[in-house]
Enzyme design. Structure first.
Site, PDB file in Angstrom:
ATOM      1  N   LEU A 128       0.799  -1.226   0.000  1.00  0.00           N
ATOM      2  CA  LEU A 128       0.000   0.000   0.000  1.00  0.00           C
ATOM      3  C   LEU A 128       0.830   1.274   0.000  1.00  0.00           C
ATOM      4  CD1 LEU A 128      -2.692  -0.879   2.649  1.00  0.00           C
ATOM      5  CD2 LEU A 128      -3.119  -0.559   0.231  1.00  0.00           C
ATOM      6  N   ASP A 129       1.494   1.558  -1.093  1.00  0.00           N
ATOM      7  CA  ASP A 129       2.204   2.835  -1.228  1.00  0.00           C
ATOM      8  C   ASP A 129       3.357   3.007  -0.249  1.00  0.00           C
ATOM      9  OD1 ASP A 129       0.944   3.710  -3.382  1.00  0.00           O
ATOM     10  OD2 ASP A 129      -0.378   5.132  -2.374  1.00  0.00           O
ATOM     11  N   ALA A 130       3.860   1.915   0.291  1.00  0.00           N
ATOM     12  CA  ALA A 130       5.077   2.056   1.081  1.00  0.00           C
ATOM     13  C   ALA A 130       6.248   1.718   0.163  1.00  0.00           C
ATOM     14  CB  ALA A 130       5.049   1.107   2.259  1.00  0.00           C
ATOM     15  N   VAL A 171       5.823   6.181   0.965  1.00  0.00           N
ATOM     16  CA  VAL A 171       6.471   6.545   2.220  1.00  0.00           C
ATOM     17  C   VAL A 171       7.452   5.436   2.572  1.00  0.00           C
ATOM     18  CG1 VAL A 171       6.061   6.850   4.675  1.00  0.00           C
ATOM     19  CG2 VAL A 171       4.534   7.906   3.045  1.00  0.00           C
ATOM     20  N   ARG A 180      -4.045   2.043 -10.904  1.00  0.00           N
ATOM     21  CA  ARG A 180      -3.860   3.478 -11.134  1.00  0.00           C
ATOM     22  C   ARG A 180      -3.578   3.803 -12.593  1.00  0.00           C
ATOM     23  NH1 ARG A 180      -0.416   3.649  -5.853  1.00  0.00           N
ATOM     24  NH2 ARG A 180      -2.139   3.507  -4.414  1.00  0.00           N
TER      25      ARG A 180
END
Lengths: 354, 612
Positions: free
Chosen positions: B227-229, B380, B411
């Site tokens: 998740l976007d890490a 992140v 996306r």
């Protein structure tokens, strides 16, 4: 089996209300305002979040009423008969088949310019329409060569003529008043015919021949209450809520909805989850004041010298006491002799006097 | 054109800069005549005219503040920008101004654009076309134009990219050393992207870049980049990847007050009101300002300043005694830390002295720092992995960053993949690639990069066999590996971090303060409360709402139920209403006590009856 039964039993002190609220609230955030469009009558029915609010707030007039009318054994598999009943139910207003009403004040006459196409669509003639108006409003009618209806109003008062014209235009000329447009449908599974009508007036529909009185259903819970009583309204609430959530692909345990419907109907009338509904019935001043209209509740409490016995959740959080739920619902029944001396009277009662 | 309405057809009002100046009858012809005049140079090129058929009005605008955009004029389905003109332009015989003056290019404002039909490329021109885009990339603004392949990405991602570009750290100004920005970030080793665009180059962005080229492997890493890490190579961080400096300036001014008094920069005397103790001022110089290169922490004084007392009377005490002062020093804010970079004295136009102290702090990438590529793919840092534990390729290349491939399909950022592939090819040839929007089709670009990779012995789809750094075994699947330009965004965890165990409370409610600047706590709100109620955790709920918040001990008179007070001199409690000495102590929330007090202020007497 008995172990499972024990598992399913709710423990004393379980905050079932808060759990029900969260169980509805959480999936409710995912509900979309987008409504699916159905064909026919069902498209007028509100769905999604607006419908849930409508039900939970107990709005007196639903935005999209819908009556499902099942037919008796004679008519349910006979299309012709079903259609006949549909025609009897389906409400047609004069304004739908009359273009406009031209008033002639000097002669005391009203001429109805008939929309012939619309008239043909509902299989009526000008003569029939004139007859209906004649008997309904006790006026003399005449038909000119273009099929328009001339009405003698028996009066020359401007006001009365205008009022009569408006009344005629608003009147129901065929079908059951308030029943709305009805349509015939067929059940996918049983292949039986039934009628759906976008209106209210269940009472008059029930009296029609060929209608199965035991299965008629309206999505207006207030109408269900008026005609079938509070238990029917409760079941209607549960059914409508469940259906609204299921239409959006959200499954909620029916027990939560049952609890909320119980809370809304146990007093014998339907009460919404609002400051005028079940919140107004709360015993505690603080709990009511914490919800809405704080000042109003405090002033009234002062004027009438109300007492708050601190039995609820909200008021105990407010003053900083342990809540009487969950682990806080257990109390000491007997204190031993030695400690009987009151240490600190924590049991507080709140009273207000002017 | 005559402004007469003689024909008495429909009147069309003409508005000049928003004011009605008359009316005409043939709006289209009128507008075209003005436009012709503008193209012939009879009317200024800054005039724009539009006919609004809905309002039936003509708007002529010649005032300032309109955003205008140049277009090539198309007449009779032919572009005015011919091959001949292009050749002359390339030979520098003519310039852009020649084009605008000679009716080849004109500027349209937002209103006139509504009357125009603009062709995207020359091939799109039809008989209704009025203008032609100078370059297809002109449909984008600068931010989008400076990221590569935006036309291959989903729209929302393109917009997020434009947003992230503004948050990127880089070389924001080359005179940063003499500037005193209140907050500034400086990236240590900014790199030019391997794939740039025309807009990026022509704006000189390459000279003050704001990012670095990261070797990226598209893979997971033990669930650490869900998740976007993102997972980052520690050795790369040690070599300076994503390293930046954060500058923060504290400013203070010697204000003048009515009565001839003023603030003074100096180390406050121990007698001044609000003195923070000797230790706090130990880093200040004689002038009252901190010396450069001192390490400072939260609570250290940066600028010592004394101010006159708030009320004049205080100063008029016994004559001869030293005037009372108030300490008004600037203290390093909560959570700030660093080294004093420089301190300067300057003056305002009102001739009052101003001190600016610039604190610098090194920001080495750490867990929680935010990075983003130029395709709306933010992340992140969740884990910084030692080099030896990172996966490596057959040739021994260890990626700087592990990007979770789960972020791509939903996306639809194909541009990100194209950039990774393209930059990998650029790395092999050493020739920078162009990513200008619409300059070539995605397929054509891909084929070009594939060819380069193939000829250098790499898998043409950019996939490589990676070996697990921990076990040394090769992964079963080949992984997409390439280079992507990543930006370090200014939201870094060290600037956002805040904790509280105990601390200040609000005066009115005695509840904990809110917000980072006030060392506040996080609100345990209504919904959080409901969760504890639903769980039945009554004591935990009481602890949150009372013990850890605004617990207050109140004496309640057992006789009349009003709040009593305790007289410590006599050791008895006294009820102010019925003067009884019998009372009990109760623990209630201060908010409730406040409610009782406010009710009392309305001349209503609330009472608490105690049972047992």
């Amino acid at each position: 089996m008995s172990a499972k039964k024990e598992n399913l039993q709710i423990n004393p002190g379980e905050p079932v209300g808060a759990i029900a609220a969260q169980s509805i609230g959480e999936p409710g955030t995912q509900m979309v305002l987008r409504t699916f469009h159905f064909a026919g009558i069902a498209s007028a029915v509100t769905t999604g979040l607006p419908r849930v609010t409508e039900l939970l707030d107990a709005k007196k007039v639903p935005a999209g009423p819908l009556i499902t009318i099942y037919l008796n054994s004679e008519a349910k598999n006979n299309f012709a008969k079903a259609e006949e009943i549909t025609k009897k139910i389906s409400e047609i207003k004069a304004s739908e088949i009359v273009r406009r009403a031209v008033e002639n004040f000097s002669k005391g006459k009203i001429t109805l310019i008939v929309n012939e196409q619309a008239l043909k669509a509902v299989e009526m003639t000008s003569r029939q329409l004139a007859g209906i108006i004649k008997s309904k409003f006790s006026v003399d009618t005449d038909i000119d060569e273009e099929g328009n209806i001339e009405i003698s109003a028996h009066t020359k008062k401007l006001r009365e003529i205008r009022e009569l014209a408006v009344k005629i235009m608003k009147s129901t000329v065929r079908g059951i008043e308030g029943a709305g447009r009805a349509m015939i449908s067929q059940d996918q599974k049983t292949k039986e015919f039934f009628v759906m009508s976008a209106g209210t007036n269940v009472k008059d529909i029930m009296e029609l021949e060929g209608v199965d009185k035991s299965r008629i259903y309206s999505n207006d819970v207030f109408e269900m209450n008026r005609i079938f009583g509070i238990e029917a309204a409760r079941n209607g609430l549960i059914r409508e809520l469940l259906k609204t959530f299921e239409d959006q692909g959200i499954s909620i345990s029916v027990r939560h909805l049952q609890l909320i419907a119980d809370g809304m109907t146990f007093s014998g009338v339907i009460k919404g989850n609002s400051r005028r509904g079940i919140i107004a019935d709360k015993e505690s001043v603080f709990a009511r004041a914490a919800f809405e209209e704080t000042v109003k509740h405090l002033i009234n409490a002062a004027a009438f010298g109300e007492q708050d016995r601190l039995n609820g959740v909200t008021e105990n959080i407010l003053i900083g006491k342990q809540i009487p739920l969950g682990t806080g619902s257990i109390k000491l029944a007997v204190k031993s002799g030695k400690e009987a001396k009151p240490k600190e009277g924590k049991e507080g009662k709140e009273s207000k006097e002017k | 054109m005559a402004k007469s309405g003689a024909k008495a057809q429909e009147k069309v009002y003409v508005l000049l800069n928003g004011r009605i100046i008359g009316h005409i009858s043939e709006p289209e012809a009128f507008a075209n005549e003005i436009r012709q005049g503008r193209r012939n140079g009879v009317i200024s090129g800054e005039v724009n005219i539009s006919y609004d058929a809905k309002l039936n009005e003509i708007h002529i605008n010649a005032d300032r503040g309109r955003v205008r955009k140049p277009y090539i004029i198309v007449e009779n389905s032919k572009s005015k920008f011919t091959k001949e003109i292009q050749d002359r332009l390339e030979k520098k015989e003519i310039d852009f101004n020649y084009l605008t003056r000679n009716g080849i290019v004109e500027f349209l404002d937002a209103e006139e654009e509504e009357n125009a039909l603009v062709a995207f490329t020359e091939n799109d021109i039809t008989d209704k076309t009025t203008h032609l885009e100078i370059d297809p990339a002109g449909i984008y603004g600068f931010s989008v134009n400076s990221s590569p392949f935006p036309e291959n990405n989903a729209g929302p991602r393109v917009l997020t990219t434009a947003n992230y570009l503004k948050q990127a750290q880089g070389l924001y100004a080359s005179n940063f050393n003499v500037r005193y920005d209140s907050r500034a970030h400086l990236l240590f080793y900014p790199q030019k992207p391997m794939i740039t665009t025309t807009a990026y180059e022509s704006a000189g962005m390459a000279k003050r870049a704001s990012g670095q080229n990261f070797i990226v492997a598209s893979t997971t890493y033990y669930g650490y980049n869900m998740l976007d890490a993102i997972v980052v190579n520690k050795a790369a961080v040690d070599r300076g990847l994503g390293r930046s400096m954060f500058y923060k300036t504290y400013t203070d001014e010697e204000r003048r007050y009515a009565g001839g008094q003023k603030d003074i920069f100096k180390i406050p005397a121990a007698t001044s009101e609000g003195y923070l103790g000797e230790h706090a001022y130990s880093k200040l110089g004689e002038d009252g300002v901190i010396e450069p290169e001192f390490e400072v922490e939260e609570g250290d004084v940066l600028i010592g300043k004394t101010a006159p007392p708030r009320f004049l009377e205080e100063n008029l005490g016994a004559g001869g005694i030293e005037a009372k002062t108030r300490d008004d020093s600037s203290v390093l804010k909560a959570g700030d830390k660093g080294v004093v970079d420089s301190a300067i004295f300057t003056e305002t136009t009102g001739a009052t002295r101003v001190v600016k102290v610039r604190i610098r702090s090194l920001k080495i990438p750490e867990v929680g720092d935010k990075f983003a590529s130029r395709h709306g793919q933010k992340g992140v840092i969740a884990l910084i992995v030692p080099e030896e534990d990172m996966p490596f390729t057959e040739s021994g290349i260890i990626p700087d960053l592990l990007f979770n491939p789960e972020g791509t399909p939903s996306r639809m950022t194909q541009g990100h993949l194209l950039e990774m592939l393209g930059a990998k090819a650029v790395g092999l040839t050493g020739i920078r690639a162009d990513g200008t929007p619409f300059a070539a089709s995605g397929r054509k670009r891909m084929e070009e990069y594939e060819k380069v990779l193939d000829s250098h012995g790499y898998d043409k789809y950019g996939e490589e066999t990676l070996y697990d750094g921990i076990t040394g075994r090769p992964f079963k699947a080949k992984l997409f590996t390439g280079i992507a330009y990543y930006m370090k965004l200014y939201r870094m965890s060290s600037n956002l971090l805040q904790v509280r165990s105990r601390g200040s409370v609000q005066i009115l409610t005695h509840q904990p303060t809110e917000g980072k600047a006030r060392q506040g706590g996080l609100r345990f709100g209504e919904m959080e409360r409901d969760v504890l109620v639903a769980y039945g955790a009554s004591l935990l709920l009481k602890e949150r709402m009372l013990d850890q918040s605004d617990k207050a001990q109140v004496y309640i008179c057992t006789e009349c139920g009003s709040t009593a007070y305790y007289d410590y001199a006599k050791h008895i409690s006294i009820c102010p209403i019925c003067h009884s000495n019998k009372s009990v102590t109760m623990e209630i929330s201060y908010a409730f006590k406040l409610l009782l007090d406010e009710i009392k202020s309305l001349h209503i007497d609330p009472s608490i009856s105690i049972s047992r």
